[in-house]
Design a protein around this motif. Sequence first.
Motif, mmCIF file in Angstrom:
data_model
loop_
_atom_site.group_PDB
_atom_site.id
_atom_site.type_symbol
_atom_site.label_atom_id
_atom_site.label_comp_id
_atom_site.label_asym_id
_atom_site.label_seq_id
_atom_site.Cartn_x
_atom_site.Cartn_y
_atom_site.Cartn_z
ATOM 1 N N PRO A 193 -4.792 2.377 3.411
ATOM 2 C CA PRO A 193 -4.788 2.222 1.955
ATOM 3 C C PRO A 193 -3.871 1.071 1.548
ATOM 4 N N VAL A 194 -4.330 0.248 0.619
ATOM 5 C CA VAL A 194 -3.490 -0.852 0.115
ATOM 6 C C VAL A 194 -3.434 -0.769 -1.409
ATOM 7 N N THR A 195 -2.319 -1.225 -1.981
ATOM 8 C CA THR A 195 -2.137 -1.154 -3.437
ATOM 9 C C THR A 195 -2.920 -2.264 -4.125
ATOM 10 N N HIS A 196 -3.791 -1.853 -5.058
ATOM 11 C CA HIS A 196 -4.570 -2.823 -5.845
ATOM 12 C C HIS A 196 -4.584 -2.314 -7.286
ATOM 13 N N SER A 197 -3.381 -2.292 -7.883
ATOM 14 C CA SER A 197 -3.191 -1.667 -9.193
ATOM 15 C C SER A 197 -3.734 -0.232 -9.121
ATOM 16 N N ILE A 198 -4.604 0.152 -10.067
ATOM 17 C CA ILE A 198 -5.084 1.545 -10.048
ATOM 18 C C ILE A 198 -6.386 1.688 -9.262
ATOM 19 N N ILE A 199 -6.830 0.621 -8.645
ATOM 20 C CA ILE A 199 -8.111 0.654 -7.926
ATOM 21 C C ILE A 199 -7.884 1.097 -6.480
ATOM 22 N N PHE A 215 -8.694 -7.991 7.529
ATOM 23 C CA PHE A 215 -9.135 -8.393 6.191
ATOM 24 C C PHE A 215 -8.211 -7.712 5.185
ATOM 25 N N SER A 216 -7.497 -8.522 4.409
ATOM 26 C CA SER A 216 -6.464 -7.948 3.535
ATOM 27 C C SER A 216 -7.049 -7.108 2.408
ATOM 28 N N SER A 217 -8.278 -7.460 1.975
ATOM 29 C CA SER A 217 -8.825 -6.956 0.724
ATOM 30 C C SER A 217 -7.960 -7.475 -0.422
ATOM 31 N N GLY A 218 -8.288 -7.016 -1.628
ATOM 32 C CA GLY A 218 -7.443 -7.369 -2.760
ATOM 33 C C GLY A 218 -6.252 -6.433 -2.753
ATOM 34 N N THR A 219 -5.057 -6.989 -2.692
ATOM 35 C CA THR A 219 -3.876 -6.120 -2.722
ATOM 36 C C THR A 219 -2.628 -6.890 -3.125
ATOM 37 N N SER A 220 -1.751 -6.197 -3.840
ATOM 38 C CA SER A 220 -0.419 -6.740 -4.134
ATOM 39 C C SER A 220 0.501 -6.513 -2.938
ATOM 40 N N ASN A 221 0.054 -5.640 -2.042
ATOM 41 C CA ASN A 221 0.834 -5.156 -0.890
ATOM 42 C C ASN A 221 2.167 -4.536 -1.302
ATOM 43 N N MET A 222 2.211 -3.973 -2.519
ATOM 44 C CA MET A 222 3.378 -3.154 -2.870
ATOM 45 C C MET A 222 3.379 -1.963 -1.926
ATOM 46 N N GLY A 223 4.536 -1.619 -1.401
ATOM 47 C CA GLY A 223 4.618 -0.554 -0.399
ATOM 48 C C GLY A 223 4.369 -1.074 1.012
ATOM 49 N N ARG A 224 3.935 -2.329 1.098
ATOM 50 C CA ARG A 224 3.745 -3.007 2.388
ATOM 51 C C ARG A 224 2.871 -2.229 3.374
ATOM 52 N N THR A 225 1.889 -1.515 2.859
ATOM 53 C CA THR A 225 1.046 -0.720 3.763
ATOM 54 C C THR A 225 0.153 -1.587 4.638
ATOM 55 N N LEU A 226 -0.219 -2.769 4.121
ATOM 56 C CA LEU A 226 -1.084 -3.650 4.914
ATOM 57 C C LEU A 226 -0.427 -4.004 6.251
ATOM 58 N N ASP A 227 0.909 -4.055 6.257
ATOM 59 C CA ASP A 227 1.643 -4.404 7.483
ATOM 60 C C ASP A 227 1.321 -3.471 8.658
ATOM 61 N N LEU A 254 -2.171 -6.404 -8.872
ATOM 62 C CA LEU A 254 -3.439 -6.434 -8.133
ATOM 63 C C LEU A 254 -3.348 -7.256 -6.849
ATOM 64 N N HIS A 255 -2.623 -8.377 -6.925
ATOM 65 C CA HIS A 255 -2.704 -9.365 -5.840
ATOM 66 C C HIS A 255 -1.339 -9.769 -5.313
ATOM 67 N N MET A 256 -1.326 -10.270 -4.076
ATOM 68 C CA MET A 256 -0.061 -10.718 -3.483
ATOM 69 C C MET A 256 0.069 -12.238 -3.603
ATOM 70 N N PRO A 257 1.290 -12.726 -3.849
ATOM 71 C CA PRO A 257 1.504 -14.172 -3.901
ATOM 72 C C PRO A 257 1.480 -14.764 -2.494
ATOM 73 N N PRO A 258 1.307 -16.074 -2.376
ATOM 74 C CA PRO A 258 1.262 -16.720 -1.056
ATOM 75 C C PRO A 258 2.469 -16.394 -0.174
ATOM 76 N N SER A 259 3.664 -16.301 -0.762
ATOM 77 C CA SER A 259 4.842 -16.033 0.071
ATOM 78 C C SER A 259 4.740 -14.672 0.757
ATOM 79 N N GLU A 260 4.059 -13.716 0.110
ATOM 80 C CA GLU A 260 3.874 -12.397 0.737
ATOM 81 C C GLU A 260 2.866 -12.511 1.898
ATOM 82 N N ILE A 261 1.844 -13.326 1.713
ATOM 83 C CA ILE A 261 0.896 -13.568 2.817
ATOM 84 C C ILE A 261 1.655 -14.167 4.003
#
Length: 323
Positions: A193-199, A215-227, A254-261
């Motif tokens: 599961p990845v954070t994408h606002s309420i979606i 594949f990251s999908s759309g995510t802010s990666n708050m909580g860093r679950t994608l890691d 909704l989305h992560m900035p380049p520095s998070e990528i």
Amino acid sequence: MKVLEFLKDTGRQAVSAAVFSLAATAAQAAVCNNPNLDVVVLGSGGPELDDRRASVGYLLRENGKARILVDFGSGTSLNFERAGAKIEDLQAVLLSQFHVDHANDVPALVKGSFFSDRSRDLPVYGPSGNKTVPGLNQYLKRLFGADGAYSYLSGFLDGSESFRLKPVTVSADTAKPTVFSASEGGFRISAVPVTHSIIPALGWRVEKDGCAVVFSSGTSNMGRTLDKITSGANVFVAHNAIPEGSTDRIALRLHMPPSEIGRIAGQSGVRNVVLSHFMNRTEHVQPATAQAIRSRYAGALAFAQDCDIYSVQSGKKTGSCAK
Ligand SMILES: [Zn+2]
């Protein structure tokens, strides 16, 4: 690869590499032994209709044959065709979320399959829902159920057609970010599961023969679950939907900035980052985007175009389905 060699390879990442868990280091040591896997970018845009790109979708192929489809947003069905992909060859469809730009062409895939020779059930993996957004089963029923918008295709859900869509719901609950795993046709599939606002949304990892694509999908990666699924990826397809320094509070949820990528790629020992899901706000700031990513990651970086084909083993662009 030995740890020391890995540290030498990644140079500036030595500090962050030192905090890797043993398990992560083991994953980085995997060698991609299959030169015949590639990723076709079926679409590299977002939801805007003036970006001259299809919305997102990706096709993982082996020996040129379509195997795993990841998302199928608006316009991707045309590039699926251009890539010479056959619905019969698909082992699974992985959906990351139900925003239009990630799923709009799913009905086109199902209708197109009527004219194919497919007879095997087609596994479709997708996220669970919440109060706002339907989960996979409800999404498919609202499209293809007896009362659905495309009820004339209901045979692909009830089994009266030549094959059936086989839904597999994966928890998208970011409060319990468990990594899901499955196997389809020799491919190991993982999701988180990845954070994408309420979606509700999922990041995906597909592996075979020591090769891994994330594949990251759309995510802010708050909580860093994608890691949890990015370790040692040969190719990390990351969505570049907001520019570095964005102050748009809605977009930042909704989305992560380049520095998070860059942080994810650097800390996870990713070999190649392929950026996609561009929007007008990221399209014209690519040098700044590259700089923000490179401040945290020393590997290869590419800005995808629709139809780009990338070797999973080398991470290099090997062709285009547009030619
Ligand atoms: Zn999107």
